[in-house]
Enzyme design. Sequence first.
Site, mmCIF file in Angstrom:
data_model
loop_
_atom_site.group_PDB
_atom_site.id
_atom_site.type_symbol
_atom_site.label_atom_id
_atom_site.label_comp_id
_atom_site.label_asym_id
_atom_site.label_seq_id
_atom_site.Cartn_x
_atom_site.Cartn_y
_atom_site.Cartn_z
ATOM 1 N N HIS A 155 32.917 45.751 49.544
ATOM 2 C CA HIS A 155 34.273 45.605 50.070
ATOM 3 C C HIS A 155 34.704 46.968 50.602
ATOM 4 C CE1 HIS A 155 34.757 41.646 48.086
ATOM 5 N NE2 HIS A 155 33.935 42.187 47.195
ATOM 6 N N LEU A 156 34.822 47.078 51.919
ATOM 7 C CA LEU A 156 35.203 48.348 52.530
ATOM 8 C C LEU A 156 36.696 48.445 52.820
ATOM 9 C CD1 LEU A 156 32.154 48.993 54.895
ATOM 10 C CD2 LEU A 156 32.551 49.830 52.560
ATOM 11 N N ASN A 197 37.385 39.739 52.850
ATOM 12 C CA ASN A 197 38.752 39.637 52.313
ATOM 13 C C ASN A 197 39.560 40.854 52.761
ATOM 14 O OD1 ASN A 197 37.048 41.092 50.658
ATOM 15 N ND2 ASN A 197 37.917 40.342 48.742
ATOM 16 N N HIS A 226 26.648 37.571 43.206
ATOM 17 C CA HIS A 226 26.853 38.169 41.875
ATOM 18 C C HIS A 226 26.720 37.191 40.699
ATOM 19 C CE1 HIS A 226 30.799 36.487 42.706
ATOM 20 N NE2 HIS A 226 31.209 37.527 43.429
ATOM 21 N N ASN A 257 35.228 40.270 38.474
ATOM 22 C CA ASN A 257 35.053 38.822 38.520
ATOM 23 C C ASN A 257 33.806 38.486 39.329
ATOM 24 O OD1 ASN A 257 35.586 36.093 38.198
ATOM 25 N ND2 ASN A 257 36.912 35.987 39.987
ATOM 26 N N ASP A 266 28.674 44.740 44.545
ATOM 27 C CA ASP A 266 30.032 44.190 44.617
ATOM 28 C C ASP A 266 31.055 45.327 44.544
ATOM 29 O OD1 ASP A 266 32.148 42.459 44.804
ATOM 30 O OD2 ASP A 266 31.937 41.596 42.804
ATOM 31 N N HIS A 270 39.861 49.811 44.224
ATOM 32 C CA HIS A 270 41.312 49.624 44.156
ATOM 33 C C HIS A 270 41.954 50.985 43.908
ATOM 34 C CE1 HIS A 270 41.153 45.257 44.146
ATOM 35 N NE2 HIS A 270 40.264 45.281 43.169
ATOM 36 N N GLY A 280 37.646 44.183 39.952
ATOM 37 C CA GLY A 280 36.769 44.913 40.843
ATOM 38 C C GLY A 280 36.485 46.324 40.387
#
Length: 441
Positions: A73-74, A105, A243, A288, A315, A319, A334
């Site tokens: 997730h970038l 996302n 995952h 998750n 994954d 944050h 995360g």
Amino acid sequence: MLSESIKIAGRYTMGLLLTGGSVFQNGAFHTADVLIENGRIVSVSPSLPREHCSVIEVHDDFIVPGFVDVHVHLREPGFSYKETIASGTAAAAAGGYTAVCAMPNLSPVPDGPETLRPELDAIARDALIHVYPFGSITAGERGQVLSDMEGMAADVCGYSDDGRGVQSPELMRAAMERARALDKPISAHCEDESLLSGGWAVHDGTYARAHGLPGNDPASEWRQVERDIGLVRRTGCRYHVCHISTKESADLIRRAKAEGLPVTCETAPHYLTLCDEELEDDGRFKMNPPIRSAADRDALIDALLDGTIDCIATDHAPHSAEEKSRGLRGSLNGVVGLETAFSVLYTQLVSTGVVPLELLIDRLSVRPRRIFGLPGGAVEPGAPADLTVLDRNRPHRIDSARFRSMGRATPFDGWTVCAAPAATVCGGKLVYADLHQEERL
């Protein structure tokens, strides 16, 4: 250990020579030099000449195809206070990665050509390594109607609604039929929301019972894996499970492979090295799916060894510090993982004799590319010069304060590890070098 000559290696004009290392080819290591010119490998042979080259002395380190992470997730566009393309790919390069697949996302969610364009522009402007975006399965990742899968096909590596499972079997079947027609994989976050207890991402096991917390039922994952495998039988879609964390998921995927179905999967370093008995009431342990039981962890290791698990993906999900400061109850799901994956996996699984290094390299470098149709994956003449140099004698303590990622939440903070990537070459350019040798333990 790299020699100091690496400091000037980025300024070569004729060629770049990696010398003195062991090269990973055809599943094994052998001593050879690697010569790079114009972004490609031109020769792999012992004692190559040094004239007109910048030279990196790798001193018995291993030279392997650059790592690929098929699940990161970038955060850009839309959430650049958590991570950016620039910071995320710098973190990836430091972890030995030359390519990542970026989850959708984002804001806007890439669910068609127009909403995909801001992400593609940011990648073209700021990415330090190769970034292959996913398009969403459903519009806005809302699980109601399909995205414009055809319109994105030329620019995405596959389709995913990661972060949420597609709840409707009819919609998932339609997505699979469309993905098959486009010859693209579906990469599925498997989560049956009807089996969740208040959205908790703590495993329904030892820690949850000891602390009076509602637990996440393992069936919330594996029931949807089971459903989707049934849909693969009907559609023939290439289907990749994100995952996996449960022994039941591993068993289902093992049986699907034995049946000859086009099913693949990944797991993450934290599921291979931790169990719920080791949880702490800290946001850096909340993700998750959650960290599961020791029995699940051991079953995942067995699945890695027998070929059921095709990829190890991090994954990587950064944050802000505030969003991860609320313990297990209030923190967002995360953790980050790009800068720790190899060091943790090598220390916990390879140096202990549990997993052969050759197998680890296959799952980090080779097989992910085959599944998603990405270039590279071999150290041979003509191949892209996307390479990672691995130092197996690099004892150090993981310190999240030094991460290149903007995220700091990792369950491995403070762990002592024995190895690390020493250099990363992407497109023939040196994009990372470990020059902090004074910090060795």
